[in-house]
Design a protein around this motif. Structure first.
Motif, mmCIF file in Angstrom:
data_model
loop_
_atom_site.group_PDB
_atom_site.id
_atom_site.type_symbol
_atom_site.label_atom_id
_atom_site.label_comp_id
_atom_site.label_asym_id
_atom_site.label_seq_id
_atom_site.Cartn_x
_atom_site.Cartn_y
_atom_site.Cartn_z
ATOM 1 N N LEU A 51 2.277 -28.157 26.623
ATOM 2 C CA LEU A 51 2.014 -28.632 27.978
ATOM 3 C C LEU A 51 3.257 -28.737 28.846
ATOM 4 N N SER A 52 4.411 -28.519 28.291
ATOM 5 C CA SER A 52 5.640 -28.524 29.092
ATOM 6 C C SER A 52 6.092 -27.113 29.458
ATOM 7 N N ASP A 53 5.343 -26.099 29.042
ATOM 8 C CA ASP A 53 5.756 -24.704 29.194
ATOM 9 C C ASP A 53 4.803 -23.970 30.140
ATOM 10 N N PRO A 54 5.272 -23.540 31.307
ATOM 11 C CA PRO A 54 4.397 -22.836 32.256
ATOM 12 C C PRO A 54 3.772 -21.585 31.654
ATOM 13 N N ASP A 55 4.526 -20.823 30.883
ATOM 14 C CA ASP A 55 3.990 -19.601 30.282
ATOM 15 C C ASP A 55 2.888 -19.918 29.282
ATOM 16 N N SER A 56 3.045 -21.022 28.561
ATOM 17 C CA SER A 56 2.032 -21.418 27.586
ATOM 18 C C SER A 56 0.726 -21.792 28.271
ATOM 19 N N ALA A 57 0.799 -22.503 29.380
ATOM 20 C CA ALA A 57 -0.406 -22.862 30.128
ATOM 21 C C ALA A 57 -1.120 -21.615 30.646
ATOM 22 N N GLU A 58 -0.371 -20.694 31.193
ATOM 23 C CA GLU A 58 -0.953 -19.444 31.692
ATOM 24 C C GLU A 58 -1.631 -18.680 30.554
ATOM 25 N N ALA A 59 -0.959 -18.613 29.405
ATOM 26 C CA ALA A 59 -1.502 -17.876 28.268
ATOM 27 C C ALA A 59 -2.777 -18.545 27.746
ATOM 28 N N ALA A 60 -2.806 -19.870 27.736
ATOM 29 C CA ALA A 60 -3.985 -20.580 27.245
ATOM 30 C C ALA A 60 -5.197 -20.301 28.118
ATOM 31 N N VAL A 61 -5.026 -20.376 29.429
ATOM 32 C CA VAL A 61 -6.139 -20.094 30.339
ATOM 33 C C VAL A 61 -6.591 -18.643 30.194
ATOM 34 N N ALA A 62 -5.647 -17.724 30.111
ATOM 35 C CA ALA A 62 -5.997 -16.305 29.961
ATOM 36 C C ALA A 62 -6.784 -16.074 28.682
ATOM 37 N N GLU A 63 -6.406 -16.757 27.607
ATOM 38 C CA GLU A 63 -7.106 -16.590 26.335
ATOM 39 C C GLU A 63 -8.535 -17.128 26.409
ATOM 40 N N VAL A 64 -8.713 -18.258 27.092
ATOM 41 C CA VAL A 64 -10.057 -18.809 27.251
ATOM 42 C C VAL A 64 -10.947 -17.832 28.004
ATOM 43 N N VAL A 65 -10.440 -17.275 29.094
ATOM 44 C CA VAL A 65 -11.232 -16.339 29.895
ATOM 45 C C VAL A 65 -11.530 -15.071 29.097
ATOM 46 N N GLU A 66 -10.573 -14.616 28.319
ATOM 47 C CA GLU A 66 -10.803 -13.428 27.500
ATOM 48 C C GLU A 66 -11.891 -13.684 26.460
ATOM 49 N N ARG A 67 -11.895 -14.879 25.866
ATOM 50 C CA ARG A 67 -12.883 -15.203 24.836
ATOM 51 C C ARG A 67 -14.273 -15.425 25.412
ATOM 52 N N PHE A 68 -14.327 -16.176 26.523
ATOM 53 C CA PHE A 68 -15.611 -16.655 27.017
ATOM 54 C C PHE A 68 -16.068 -15.998 28.323
ATOM 55 N N GLY A 69 -15.191 -15.260 28.974
ATOM 56 C CA GLY A 69 -15.589 -14.521 30.159
ATOM 57 C C GLY A 69 -15.339 -15.216 31.475
ATOM 58 N N ALA A 70 -15.129 -16.524 31.465
ATOM 59 C CA ALA A 70 -14.920 -17.269 32.717
ATOM 60 C C ALA A 70 -14.418 -18.661 32.365
ATOM 61 N N LEU A 71 -14.015 -19.383 33.397
ATOM 62 C CA LEU A 71 -13.654 -20.791 33.253
ATOM 63 C C LEU A 71 -14.295 -21.555 34.394
ATOM 64 N N ASP A 72 -15.098 -22.557 34.041
ATOM 65 C CA ASP A 72 -15.835 -23.322 35.043
ATOM 66 C C ASP A 72 -15.350 -24.753 35.195
ATOM 67 N N VAL A 73 -14.849 -25.325 34.110
ATOM 68 C CA VAL A 73 -14.440 -26.736 34.125
ATOM 69 C C VAL A 73 -13.126 -26.867 33.372
ATOM 70 N N LEU A 74 -12.180 -27.578 33.985
ATOM 71 C CA LEU A 74 -10.934 -27.951 33.314
ATOM 72 C C LEU A 74 -10.871 -29.470 33.251
ATOM 73 N N VAL A 75 -10.694 -30.001 32.033
ATOM 74 C CA VAL A 75 -10.528 -31.444 31.856
ATOM 75 C C VAL A 75 -9.166 -31.679 31.223
ATOM 76 N N ASN A 76 -8.294 -32.379 31.928
ATOM 77 C CA ASN A 76 -6.958 -32.697 31.426
ATOM 78 C C ASN A 76 -6.973 -34.066 30.772
ATOM 79 N N CYS A 77 -7.062 -34.062 29.430
ATOM 80 C CA CYS A 77 -7.121 -35.318 28.664
ATOM 81 C C CYS A 77 -5.838 -35.633 27.921
ATOM 82 N N ALA A 78 -5.043 -34.627 27.624
ATOM 83 C CA ALA A 78 -3.865 -34.849 26.790
ATOM 84 C C ALA A 78 -2.913 -35.843 27.460
ATOM 85 N N GLY A 79 -2.329 -36.728 26.658
ATOM 86 C CA GLY A 79 -1.401 -37.707 27.216
ATOM 87 C C GLY A 79 -0.631 -38.422 26.120
ATOM 88 N N MET A 80 0.368 -39.196 26.540
ATOM 89 C CA MET A 80 1.154 -39.994 25.615
ATOM 90 C C MET A 80 1.577 -41.285 26.304
#
Length: 244
Positions: A51-80
């Protein structure tokens, strides 16, 4: 009720606590779920993300879209949360708290916006009542959650015209496994349970599933005229004044 049939939701921090409850609630209402965190998820399909890496965030979203075809909802739950007053906290610790609690959601939102624009999707951020007030020794946590609430409003204003909604929930004391383990580690857990219940007008602490219910509502089409809001899910704690 299947409010999310045919929709895909990405939940950061979805492997435990509130994030796990959110992932399960959205799944039970028909959504395809993908969680995002450093480690693998044994219950849901997941993507690795730093979550501190811009490239990692981009790659994660791209992977979700590749797997599932789209992205409709983003929920940001991670925290410390790290306990320290300002003068006792190192710059490195301060920056790490902000990186996870504020910069991480910023990076995930930035990466997801082009995909959410295509689906006229929604974002729900998990803030905290400590973005509205503060407990002692929670300088970085309180500041980062207040910042997340501000980011929520800014995204709502900037992207509402594109069909993207952005809201937040601000949980109070919730009985996550982490909090329950903390209580059990105390010398007198039962007294603490009574005291923590007593600071809530409803007379008890909250459950992850109760936060998840509000997240699901805000993410659903029935909340289509709600954006830029921060919903306290705190059993009335922030409403109750202390005794004079």
């Amino acid at each position: 009720m299947n409010r999310f049939d045919g929709r895909t939701a990405l939940v950061t921090g979805g492997r435990s606590g509130i994030g796990r409850a959110v992932a399960r609630r959205l799944r039970d209402e028909g959504a395809q779920i993908c969680t995002a965190q450093r480690g693998a998820d044994e219950e849901f399909p997941s993507v690795a993300v730093d979550l501190s890496d811009p490239d990692s965030a981009e790659a994660a979203v791209a992977e979700v879209v590749e797997r599932f075809g789209a992205l409709d909802v983003l929920v940001n739950c991670a925290g410390m949360m790290q306990e320290a007053r300002v003068e006792d906290m190192s710059v490195e610790d301060w920056q790490r708290n902000l990186a996870v609690n504020l910069t991480g959601p910023f990076l995930m939102i930035r990466a997801a916006l082009p995909r959410l624009r295509e689906t006229r999707g929604s974002i729900v951020n998990v803030g905290s009542i400590e973005g509205l007030g503060s407990n002692p020794g929670h300088a970085a946590y309180s500041a980062s959650k207040a910042g997340l609430h501000g980011l929520t409003r800014a995204v709502a204003v900037d992207h509402g015209g594109e069909g993207i909604r952005c809201n937040a929930v601000a949980p109070g004391w919730i009985d996550t496994d982490l909090n329950l383990d903390f209580i059990d580690s105390l010398s007198d857990p039962e007294t603490f349970r009574r005291e923590i219940g007593g600071i809530h007008p409803v007379g008890r602490s909250g459950r992850p599933e109760e936060v998840a219910a509000v997240v699901a509502f805000l993410a659903a089409e029935e909340a289509g005229f709600i954006t830029g809001q921060v919903y306290a899910v705190d059993g009335g704690r922030m409403t109750q004044l202390s005794l004079p």
